[in-house]
Design an enzyme around this catalytic site. Structure first.
Site, PDB file in Angstrom:
ATOM      1  N   TYR A 171       0.798  -1.206  -0.074  1.00  0.00           N
ATOM      2  CA  TYR A 171       0.071  -0.025  -0.060  1.00  0.00           C
ATOM      3  C   TYR A 171       0.850   1.418   0.125  1.00  0.00           C
ATOM      4  CZ  TYR A 171      -4.190  -2.743   1.228  1.00  0.00           C
ATOM      5  OH  TYR A 171      -5.381  -3.618   1.334  1.00  0.00           O
ATOM      6  N   LYS A 204      -0.974  -8.382  -2.505  1.00  0.00           N
ATOM      7  CA  LYS A 204      -2.166  -7.679  -2.440  1.00  0.00           C
ATOM      8  C   LYS A 204      -1.979  -6.151  -2.681  1.00  0.00           C
ATOM      9  CE  LYS A 204      -5.616  -6.334   0.928  1.00  0.00           C
ATOM     10  NZ  LYS A 204      -5.766  -5.973   2.544  1.00  0.00           N
TER      11      LYS A 204
END
Length: 306
Positions: A171, A204
């Site tokens: 992220y 992810k």
């Protein structure tokens, strides 16, 4: 073994049989078993966002056991959570669903321009709880990113030695990025590449926007006419950024949205060659019956042959 799973396992030739077995367990569990696609339920939001913000809209979700039950009933490939939530149900639900231990976390009690994460679990914890792997968050763009890269290198080395799968939450955040830049296509693709270079088996990332954050990257995107106009094209590009699709890339569900919005995003991920989704708030913040219906629709899409 199913040919889809066989092909994916062939991408990880340096890994030992234990790691490949656990990766196979993930890919062969639940409603999407054998398709090469993954839908994972992650519940780290109680730590990351606070309990009321996470669970008040669906009070049964305050109970850690609720999330084990939801993941099992939905037919998810795995359930991921921090140490406390897994310890609260790992014995009761032993063997019913593959588990991923989230080994670092942060809170929102102090607003930081350059966020970091505390080490909150260990490889030993993951082994004790019967997990198939560990999850670790990095913040490309943060002033703390180099420290985080070094931490996951050490964690990944130990996890792989013990036969565990390594999942990296990549992220982008930090004072050097604009808010739009956190999900920009160039930044998201770069973050996914960093996670792959750090040895992740599964990566992810958030769904990328068409915004381009870095001027140097913009020149290349424009010169090479890289297609990023649609979400499907952007997903395809992020997959390309992870060793030309030879690493498993899944996409986060983000804040709670309507079923229609979520399912349209899932179709774009599937059509763009993404390997699946990790759906948290958009599932456990709904009543269980609604969440199960949504999961069923998501898995129907991922189960379709393109």
């Amino acid at each position: 073994m199913n040919k889809n799973v066989q092909e994916i396992l062939s991408w990880y030739g340096s890994d030992n049989p234990g790691t490949l077995t656990n990766l196979s367990r993930l890919l062969n569990h639940g409603k999407l078993a054998g398709t090469g696609k993954l839908v994972i339920l992650p519940v780290d939001q109680g730590f990351e966002h606070g309990p009321a913000r996470s669970f008040a809209s669906n009070p049964p979700a305050y109970d850690p056991r609720y999330h084990f039950e939801l993941a099992i009933e939905a037919g998810c490939n795995a359930y991921a959570a921090p140490l406390g939530f897994l310890e609260a149900g790992a014995r009761e639900f032993a063997g019913e669903i593959p588990l991923l231990l989230k080994v670092n976390d942060h809170d929102v009690l102090h607003d930081e321009q350059d966020p970091n994460q505390a080490l909150t679990g260990s490889v030993e914890d993951a082994l004790r709880l019967g997990c198939v792997g560990i999850g670790f968050t990095i913040y490309p763009g943060s002033a703390h990113r180099m420290e985080m890269y070094q931490q996951i290198r050490a964690y990944a080395e130990e996890a792989k030695r013990c036969g565990l799968v390594v999942v990296i939450w990549a992220y982008a955040r930090g004072a050097g990025l604009s808010k739009k830049g956190e999900t920009a296509i160039d930044v998201t693709g770069y973050s996914a590449q960093i996670a792959a270079q750090l040895g992740a088996h599964i990566i992810k990332v958030k769904l990328p926007s068409a915004h381009i954050e870095q001027e140097a990257a913009r020149k290349v995107y424009e010169k090479e006419q890289i297609p990023i106009g649609t979400l499907t094209e952007r997903v395809r590009h992020v997959v390309q950024c992870t060793f030309n699709g030879r690493r498993i890339v899944i996409f986060s569900g983000g804040p709670t949205e309507s079923d229609e919005t979520i399912l349209n995003e899932i179709r774009s991920i599937h059509n763009g060659g993404g390997f699946g989704s990790i759906i948290g708030r958009n599932s456990f913040q709904r009543p269980k019956s609604d969440a199960l219906r949504l999961f069923s629709s998501i898995m129907e899409i991922y189960g379709e042959v393109i």
